[in-house]
Every structure is written in structure tokens, then in C-alpha cells.
Design a protein around this motif. Structure first.
Motif, PDB file in Angstrom:
ATOM      1  N   ALA A  68       0.831  -1.204   0.000  1.00  0.00           N
ATOM      2  CA  ALA A  68       0.000   0.000   0.000  1.00  0.00           C
ATOM      3  C   ALA A  68       0.863   1.250   0.000  1.00  0.00           C
ATOM      4  CB  ALA A  68      -0.928  -0.008   1.214  1.00  0.00           C
ATOM      5  N   HIS A  69       1.967   1.209   0.724  1.00  0.00           N
ATOM      6  CA  HIS A  69       2.927   2.319   0.720  1.00  0.00           C
ATOM      7  C   HIS A  69       3.447   2.569  -0.687  1.00  0.00           C
ATOM      8  CE1 HIS A  69       6.559   4.614   1.404  1.00  0.00           C
ATOM      9  NE2 HIS A  69       7.308   3.592   1.049  1.00  0.00           N
ATOM     10  N   VAL A  70       3.766   1.497  -1.390  1.00  0.00           N
ATOM     11  CA  VAL A  70       4.276   1.623  -2.767  1.00  0.00           C
ATOM     12  C   VAL A  70       3.223   2.223  -3.680  1.00  0.00           C
ATOM     13  CG1 VAL A  70       5.098   0.346  -4.780  1.00  0.00           C
ATOM     14  CG2 VAL A  70       5.882  -0.299  -2.486  1.00  0.00           C
ATOM     15  N   VAL A  71       2.027   1.645  -3.669  1.00  0.00           N
ATOM     16  CA  VAL A  71       0.971   2.065  -4.598  1.00  0.00           C
ATOM     17  C   VAL A  71       0.539   3.498  -4.330  1.00  0.00           C
ATOM     18  CG1 VAL A  71      -1.402   1.641  -5.322  1.00  0.00           C
ATOM     19  CG2 VAL A  71       0.158  -0.290  -4.977  1.00  0.00           C
ATOM     20  N   ARG A  72       0.284   3.835  -3.078  1.00  0.00           N
ATOM     21  CA  ARG A  72      -0.207   5.172  -2.765  1.00  0.00           C
ATOM     22  C   ARG A  72       0.844   6.242  -3.033  1.00  0.00           C
ATOM     23  NH1 ARG A  72      -3.589   4.127   2.861  1.00  0.00           N
ATOM     24  NH2 ARG A  72      -5.160   2.767   1.924  1.00  0.00           N
ATOM     25  N   GLY A  73       2.086   5.940  -2.665  1.00  0.00           N
ATOM     26  CA  GLY A  73       3.135   6.924  -2.892  1.00  0.00           C
ATOM     27  C   GLY A  73       3.353   7.197  -4.367  1.00  0.00           C
ATOM     28  N   ARG A  74       3.392   6.151  -5.170  1.00  0.00           N
ATOM     29  CA  ARG A  74       3.616   6.332  -6.617  1.00  0.00           C
ATOM     30  C   ARG A  74       2.398   6.961  -7.287  1.00  0.00           C
ATOM     31  NH1 ARG A  74       8.745   6.012  -8.414  1.00  0.00           N
ATOM     32  NH2 ARG A  74       8.043   5.207 -10.425  1.00  0.00           N
ATOM     33  N   THR A  75       1.197   6.585  -6.833  1.00  0.00           N
ATOM     34  CA  THR A  75      -0.014   7.139  -7.427  1.00  0.00           C
ATOM     35  C   THR A  75      -0.121   8.635  -7.138  1.00  0.00           C
ATOM     36  OG1 THR A  75      -1.164   5.023  -7.222  1.00  0.00           O
ATOM     37  CG2 THR A  75      -2.520   6.980  -7.522  1.00  0.00           C
ATOM     38  N   GLU A  76       0.146   9.029  -5.898  1.00  0.00           N
ATOM     39  CA  GLU A  76       0.074  10.447  -5.550  1.00  0.00           C
ATOM     40  C   GLU A  76       1.102  11.273  -6.316  1.00  0.00           C
ATOM     41  OE1 GLU A  76       0.399  10.876  -1.373  1.00  0.00           O
ATOM     42  OE2 GLU A  76      -1.682  10.344  -1.005  1.00  0.00           O
ATOM     43  N   ALA A  77       2.248  10.659  -6.617  1.00  0.00           N
ATOM     44  CA  ALA A  77       3.289  11.361  -7.366  1.00  0.00           C
ATOM     45  C   ALA A  77       3.085  11.230  -8.874  1.00  0.00           C
ATOM     46  CB  ALA A  77       4.657  10.817  -6.981  1.00  0.00           C
ATOM     47  N   ALA A  78       1.983  10.597  -9.282  1.00  0.00           N
ATOM     48  CA  ALA A  78       1.686  10.374 -10.705  1.00  0.00           C
ATOM     49  C   ALA A  78       2.825   9.637 -11.394  1.00  0.00           C
ATOM     50  CB  ALA A  78       1.392  11.699 -11.402  1.00  0.00           C
ATOM     51  N   GLN A  79       3.351   8.596 -10.732  1.00  0.00           N
ATOM     52  CA  GLN A  79       4.446   7.794 -11.264  1.00  0.00           C
ATOM     53  C   GLN A  79       3.992   6.349 -11.423  1.00  0.00           C
ATOM     54  OE1 GLN A  79       7.354   8.548  -8.209  1.00  0.00           O
ATOM     55  NE2 GLN A  79       8.190  10.349  -9.258  1.00  0.00           N
ATOM     56  N   PRO A 117       5.730  -0.069  -9.751  1.00  0.00           N
ATOM     57  CA  PRO A 117       6.577  -1.209 -10.157  1.00  0.00           C
ATOM     58  C   PRO A 117       5.868  -2.548  -9.957  1.00  0.00           C
ATOM     59  CG  PRO A 117       7.317  -0.324  -8.057  1.00  0.00           C
ATOM     60  CD  PRO A 117       6.236   0.597  -8.537  1.00  0.00           C
ATOM     61  N   LYS A 118       5.430  -3.145 -11.052  1.00  0.00           N
ATOM     62  CA  LYS A 118       4.626  -4.363 -10.965  1.00  0.00           C
ATOM     63  C   LYS A 118       5.405  -5.529 -10.375  1.00  0.00           C
ATOM     64  CE  LYS A 118       1.569  -3.134 -14.806  1.00  0.00           C
ATOM     65  NZ  LYS A 118       1.080  -3.528 -16.159  1.00  0.00           N
ATOM     66  N   ALA A 119       6.678  -5.669 -10.748  1.00  0.00           N
ATOM     67  CA  ALA A 119       7.460  -6.805 -10.242  1.00  0.00           C
ATOM     68  C   ALA A 119       7.605  -6.742  -8.727  1.00  0.00           C
ATOM     69  CB  ALA A 119       8.834  -6.831 -10.908  1.00  0.00           C
ATOM     70  N   LEU A 120       7.780  -5.545  -8.201  1.00  0.00           N
ATOM     71  CA  LEU A 120       7.879  -5.381  -6.746  1.00  0.00           C
ATOM     72  C   LEU A 120       6.577  -5.791  -6.072  1.00  0.00           C
ATOM     73  CD1 LEU A 120       9.324  -4.411  -4.204  1.00  0.00           C
ATOM     74  CD2 LEU A 120       8.642  -2.070  -4.784  1.00  0.00           C
ATOM     75  N   LEU A 121       5.447  -5.375  -6.642  1.00  0.00           N
ATOM     76  CA  LEU A 121       4.150  -5.729  -6.054  1.00  0.00           C
ATOM     77  C   LEU A 121       3.883  -7.229  -6.147  1.00  0.00           C
ATOM     78  CD1 LEU A 121       1.793  -2.836  -7.198  1.00  0.00           C
ATOM     79  CD2 LEU A 121       3.008  -3.106  -5.031  1.00  0.00           C
ATOM     80  N   ILE A 122       4.286  -7.855  -7.246  1.00  0.00           N
ATOM     81  CA  ILE A 122       4.121  -9.308  -7.373  1.00  0.00           C
ATOM     82  C   ILE A 122       4.945 -10.017  -6.307  1.00  0.00           C
ATOM     83  CG2 ILE A 122       4.601 -11.307  -8.833  1.00  0.00           C
ATOM     84  CD1 ILE A 122       3.935  -9.504 -11.242  1.00  0.00           C
ATOM     85  N   GLY A 123       6.175  -9.530  -6.095  1.00  0.00           N
ATOM     86  CA  GLY A 123       7.018 -10.124  -5.065  1.00  0.00           C
ATOM     87  C   GLY A 123       6.415  -9.996  -3.686  1.00  0.00           C
ATOM     88  N   LEU A 124       5.845  -8.836  -3.382  1.00  0.00           N
ATOM     89  CA  LEU A 124       5.211  -8.634  -2.083  1.00  0.00           C
ATOM     90  C   LEU A 124       3.951  -9.489  -1.936  1.00  0.00           C
ATOM     91  CD1 LEU A 124       5.621  -4.761  -1.732  1.00  0.00           C
ATOM     92  CD2 LEU A 124       6.856  -6.526  -0.450  1.00  0.00           C
TER      93      LEU A 124
END
Length: 236
Positions: A60-71, A74-81
Motif C-alpha cells: 500500500a505504501h508503494v501504490v499510494r506513494g507512486r499514485t500520488e506522485a503520478a508515477q 513497479p509491478k514486479a515489486l508488487l508481485i514479489g510482495l
């Protein structure tokens, strides 16, 4: 409601609030503290209810931070998590006569984590260029993998030797890729590897004081550092 239950509920609520990746990261830290406390009290079983929530909070930290920054996320990181979440959940059953099936199921899930991380690091995080510049790092990791398996294999049951060798090879490949990236990613991979090495010693019947807490602390530190370093290095 017990103190642990209340802390777990508060941590989950913080991770769910709007406000971006920072609140989710605070939730991850709170859940990590709860789980480490539970690990010290009862290493296995359903008393460790916070464990399956750890990697979703980090995701959630990854998704929200990147979404708020309009970036891009990283799918591979999320798959790993996600695979790590499955592994954490499977290992909750590592108790009461079901230890080996849970161990093998968890290892299979974490195999997905290592493959996802290795692929992602090689693709966009700069691992290949780093290893080309310093090829001895990869050779050292593979040498360490061979040495560790030579030491641990005789202590393992025969039916566990091949799965452990295969998983540890994937872990070594991830570690080599992380060393190619460097920085926090490399440090995280080292912590993750040490954690899994302690699990290997445990599977071979070798116990150390505070081993369960050390395993979990290394795993949590490793996942956090890999995630933080990954986010710093991927292009926006």
C-alpha cells in the motif's frame, strides 16, 4: 479486546486511511512491532495474526506513494510482495504436526518473490549494468550458495534437500541482482538472505538463542530496504 488485538486494529486502520504512502508505511512499522512482540512470545500459530498484513501494508505504501506522485507502479515489486504475503500466511500453519507441508508451501510462495524481484531488478532497476561492471559479485554469491548448501544439505531430510537447493539458488540469484543494483536494495537482500539462512539452520535442527525474532527482524528489514531502494532507483 487484548492489547495486541487493539494495536493490530489501530495499525490496520492507519494503513487504510487516505494520506498516501506515508500512513501505510507507519502502519507497516506498527504491524512489524506487533508481530516481533508476538514472535518473541509464541513463534508459531495464529497468535501472529499481524503477519499476513505486513507485506500488504508495504505494498500500500508503494501504490499510494507512486499514485500520488503520478508515477508508474513497479509491478514486479508488487508481485514479489504478494507472493511474500502468501508465504507468510502459509507459514502460520507451521505448527502442530503440519510443519513440513506449511514449510514447503511457504517456500514455494517465496520462490515467486525471489523470481519477481530478480526479474524486476534486471529489467528496470539497473542490476544487469551493475553486475557487468562488477562480475565478481555474482560469482561470490554463487560460491556462497554452493558452500551453504554443502554445509546444510547433510542436516536436512532427503526430501527437503532438492526444494531447499532450488529455492536457495533463486535467493542467490536475487541477491546477486541486488548487489548489482547496490545501495539499500543490496543491503535489503543481505538481510533477507541472512534471515533465510537462519531458517535453513533451523530446518537442519540447529537452534540459536532468539532465532525466531532474528529471522523475522531480518526479513522485515530486508523487505523494507529492498522496497525503499527500489522506489528510489526506478525512473519516474
Amino acid at each position: 479486546m487484548t492489547i495486541t488485538g487493539r494495536r493490530l486494529r489501530e495499525a490496520a486502520a492507519r494503513a487504510a486511511r487516505p494520506g498516501g504512502g506515508r500512513s501505510a508505511l507507519v502502519g507497516f512499522g506498527a504491524l512489524a512491532a506487533v508481530d516481533l512482540y508476538a514472535t518473541a512470545k509464541a513463534p508459531r500459530g495464529w497468535s501472529r495474526a499481524a503477519k499476513p498484513l505486513l507485506m500488504p501494508a508495504l505494498a500500500a505504501h508503494v501504490v499510494r506513494g507512486r499514485t500520488e506522485a503520478a508515477q508508474p507502479v513497479p509491478k514486479a515489486l508488487l508481485i514479489g510482495l504478494a507472493c511474500a504475503t502468501a508465504g507468510d500466511t502459509a507459514l502460520l500453519c507451521d505448527d502442530r504436526g503440519r510443519r513440513e507441508p506449511a514449510f514447503l508451501t511457504g517456500m514455494a510462495a517465496f520462490l515467486g518473490t525471489q523470481l519477481a524481484y530478480t526479474t524486476g531488478m534486471a529489467g528496470r532497476v539497473g542490476a544487469v549494468a551493475g553486475l557487468r561492471a562488477r562480475p565478481r559479485r555474482a560469482a561470490a554469491v554463487l560460491g556462497g550458495w554452493a558452500a551453504a548448501n554443502a554445509v546444510l544439505a547433510p542436516a536436512l531430510e532427503r526430501r527437503l534437500r532438492l526444494p531447499v537447493a532450488g529455492y536457495s539458488l533463486a535467493l542467490a540469484a536475487m541477491g546477486a541482482a541486488a548487489l548489482g543494483v547496490g545501495g539499500k536494495v543490496a543491503a535489503g537482500a543481505v538481510a533477507f538472505t541472512v534471515s533465510d539462512l537462519l531458517i535453513g539452520l533451523q530446518a537442519g535442527g540447529r537452534e540459536l538463542p532468539g532465532q525466531e525474532v532474528l529471522i523475522m527482524a531480518g526479513y522485515l528489514l530486508g523487505q523494507y530496504l529492498i522496497t525503499a531502494g527500489w522506489l528510489e532507483r526506478i525512473p519516474s
